[in-house]
Design an enzyme around this catalytic site. Structure first.
Site, PDB file in Angstrom:
ATOM      1  N   ASP A 173       1.725  58.537  51.327  1.00 36.88           N
ATOM      2  CA  ASP A 173       0.343  58.882  50.962  1.00 36.88           C
ATOM      3  C   ASP A 173      -0.600  57.683  50.906  1.00 36.88           C
ATOM      4  O   ASP A 173      -1.561  57.684  50.140  1.00 36.88           O
ATOM      5  CB  ASP A 173       0.336  59.580  49.596  1.00 36.88           C
ATOM      6  CG  ASP A 173       0.865  58.680  48.487  1.00 36.88           C
ATOM      7  OD1 ASP A 173       1.900  58.024  48.696  1.00 36.88           O
ATOM      8  OD2 ASP A 173       0.252  58.623  47.408  1.00 36.88           O
ATOM      9  N   CYS A 174      -0.378  56.677  51.726  1.00 36.83           N
ATOM     10  CA  CYS A 174      -1.191  55.459  51.643  1.00 36.83           C
ATOM     11  C   CYS A 174      -2.515  55.617  52.390  1.00 36.83           C
ATOM     12  O   CYS A 174      -2.517  55.826  53.609  1.00 36.83           O
ATOM     13  CB  CYS A 174      -0.414  54.282  52.217  1.00 36.83           C
ATOM     14  SG  CYS A 174      -1.373  52.747  52.279  1.00 36.83           S
ATOM     15  N   HIS A 183      -8.220  60.676  48.092  1.00 41.01           N
ATOM     16  CA  HIS A 183      -7.353  60.287  46.978  1.00 41.01           C
ATOM     17  C   HIS A 183      -8.091  60.443  45.654  1.00 41.01           C
ATOM     18  O   HIS A 183      -7.540  60.974  44.680  1.00 41.01           O
ATOM     19  CB  HIS A 183      -6.883  58.843  47.149  1.00 41.01           C
ATOM     20  CG  HIS A 183      -5.626  58.709  47.925  1.00 41.01           C
ATOM     21  ND1 HIS A 183      -4.426  58.357  47.360  1.00 41.01           N
ATOM     22  CD2 HIS A 183      -5.361  58.890  49.252  1.00 41.01           C
ATOM     23  CE1 HIS A 183      -3.479  58.317  48.283  1.00 41.01           C
ATOM     24  NE2 HIS A 183      -4.030  58.624  49.446  1.00 41.01           N
ATOM     25  N   SER A 220      -4.924  46.200  56.471  1.00 34.18           N
ATOM     26  CA  SER A 220      -5.696  47.186  57.241  1.00 34.18           C
ATOM     27  C   SER A 220      -7.003  46.608  57.772  1.00 34.18           C
ATOM     28  O   SER A 220      -7.449  46.986  58.866  1.00 34.18           O
ATOM     29  CB  SER A 220      -5.971  48.429  56.386  1.00 34.18           C
ATOM     30  OG  SER A 220      -6.729  48.116  55.233  1.00 34.18           O
ATOM     31  N   TRP A 247       0.101  58.387  42.522  1.00 36.89           N
ATOM     32  CA  TRP A 247      -0.666  57.729  41.461  1.00 36.89           C
ATOM     33  C   TRP A 247       0.039  57.835  40.109  1.00 36.89           C
ATOM     34  O   TRP A 247      -0.040  56.913  39.294  1.00 36.89           O
ATOM     35  CB  TRP A 247      -2.076  58.307  41.385  1.00 36.89           C
ATOM     36  CG  TRP A 247      -2.904  57.893  42.548  1.00 36.89           C
ATOM     37  CD1 TRP A 247      -3.305  58.656  43.607  1.00 36.89           C
ATOM     38  CD2 TRP A 247      -3.406  56.572  42.816  1.00 36.89           C
ATOM     39  NE1 TRP A 247      -4.025  57.917  44.510  1.00 36.89           N
ATOM     40  CE2 TRP A 247      -4.099  56.633  44.052  1.00 36.89           C
ATOM     41  CE3 TRP A 247      -3.333  55.362  42.136  1.00 36.89           C
ATOM     42  CZ2 TRP A 247      -4.722  55.514  44.614  1.00 36.89           C
ATOM     43  CZ3 TRP A 247      -3.948  54.247  42.700  1.00 36.89           C
ATOM     44  CH2 TRP A 247      -4.627  54.327  43.908  1.00 36.89           C
ATOM     45  N   LYS A 282       2.543  55.025  40.274  1.00 36.89           N
ATOM     46  CA  LYS A 282       1.931  53.694  40.306  1.00 36.89           C
ATOM     47  C   LYS A 282       1.423  53.262  38.935  1.00 36.89           C
ATOM     48  O   LYS A 282       1.617  52.112  38.517  1.00 36.89           O
ATOM     49  CB  LYS A 282       0.778  53.678  41.314  1.00 36.89           C
ATOM     50  CG  LYS A 282       0.136  52.300  41.497  1.00 36.89           C
ATOM     51  CD  LYS A 282      -0.906  52.319  42.589  1.00 36.89           C
ATOM     52  CE  LYS A 282      -1.521  50.947  42.810  1.00 36.89           C
ATOM     53  NZ  LYS A 282      -0.545  49.964  43.306  1.00 36.89           N
ATOM     54  N   LYS A 320      13.369  46.850  50.919  1.00 38.04           N
ATOM     55  CA  LYS A 320      12.917  47.062  52.296  1.00 38.04           C
ATOM     56  C   LYS A 320      13.932  46.444  53.263  1.00 38.04           C
ATOM     57  O   LYS A 320      14.608  45.465  52.927  1.00 38.04           O
ATOM     58  CB  LYS A 320      11.539  46.432  52.492  1.00 38.04           C
ATOM     59  CG  LYS A 320      10.432  47.089  51.674  1.00 38.04           C
ATOM     60  CD  LYS A 320       9.078  46.445  51.970  1.00 38.04           C
ATOM     61  CE  LYS A 320       7.961  47.165  51.224  1.00 38.04           C
ATOM     62  NZ  LYS A 320       8.009  46.885  49.775  1.00 38.04           N
TER      63      LYS A 320
END
Length: 226
Positions: free
Chosen positions: A23-24, A164, A78, A211, A214, A52
């Protein structure tokens, strides 16, 4: 022929690498621009957290995403990816005119600050509404997109962030974007109905869970007794 691969956040619990999108909003910006430019690419998703894959960390030591691989060239962040795509593939057609560069850029930081406060009555609420009002006024004067008749990089960056904010604030803070801000409402509908957005989207529930994780949020914040 291009050899483009985007690395972004994986859906929770799907492993690394994964083919299931997370969901980024920053990664979605990259996908939107690739889709709008009609460029073929491979999407690979990496689970967030400390584990990772080694091969990914060797090429991208920060571990941050999104990352664009173009052949042997790796670009992280980005903003830098958008600049790269614009220079090498878009002929500078994505770039926002300098006079509109800062439009809407405070909306997302204020949203995250408000959400992190866990306080529906935080001063951030009024700041957030003020930014939406300013954005609505800009769209009335310069729309339908940020720079006029066609979307630019700034639209592809902002639209996922607005979604978002809309989804998370409705769920956690019981806050709805004011209906009287018609230009903002129309803008969001226009952006989210683009084929590129629909193709690169993800469920509301994933935004909410992202969220919650996070910022360690409860199920709801509004109407939760102290």
């Amino acid at each position: 022929m291009s050899d483009l691969e985007v690395f972004g956040k994986a859906a929770p619990g799907t492993g690394s690498p994964s083919k299931e999108r997370g969901d980024c909003p920053f990664t979605q910006r990259v996908f939107l621009e690739l889709e709008e430019l009609g460029l073929p690419y491979t999407a690979t998703y990496i689970q967030e957290g400390p584990n990772k894959p080694h091969w990914f960390m060797v090429k991208n030591p920060s571990g941050l995403m999104p990352v664009l691989r173009d052949g042997e060239t790796w670009i992280q962040d980005s903003d830098k990816i958008a600049e790269y795509l614009d220079k090498h593939y878009a002929g500078n057609t994505l770039k926002i005119p300098v006079e509109f560069r800062d439009v809407g850029d405070k909306i997302f930081p204020i949203f995250t600050k408000w959400l992190q406060s866990k306080d529906p009555g935080s001063p951030c609420r009024d700041e957030f509404v003020e930014e939406l009002v300013g954005f609505d006024r800009h769209l009335q004067n310069h729309g339908p997109y940020i720079a006029g008749e066609r979307p630019t990089d700034s639209d592809f960056a902002l639209a996922p962030k607005l979604r978002h904010a809309r989804v998370a604030l409705a769920h956690f803070m019981d806050f709805r974007f004011p209906q009287e801000l018609g230009a903002v409402q129309s803008y969001m509908n226009r952006m989210e109905s683009r084929e590129s957005f629909e193709k690169t989207n993800y469920p509301d529930e994933m935004i909410i869970q992202g969220w919650r994780t996070k910022f360690k949020l409860p199920e709801k914040i509004a109407n939760v007794p102290n």
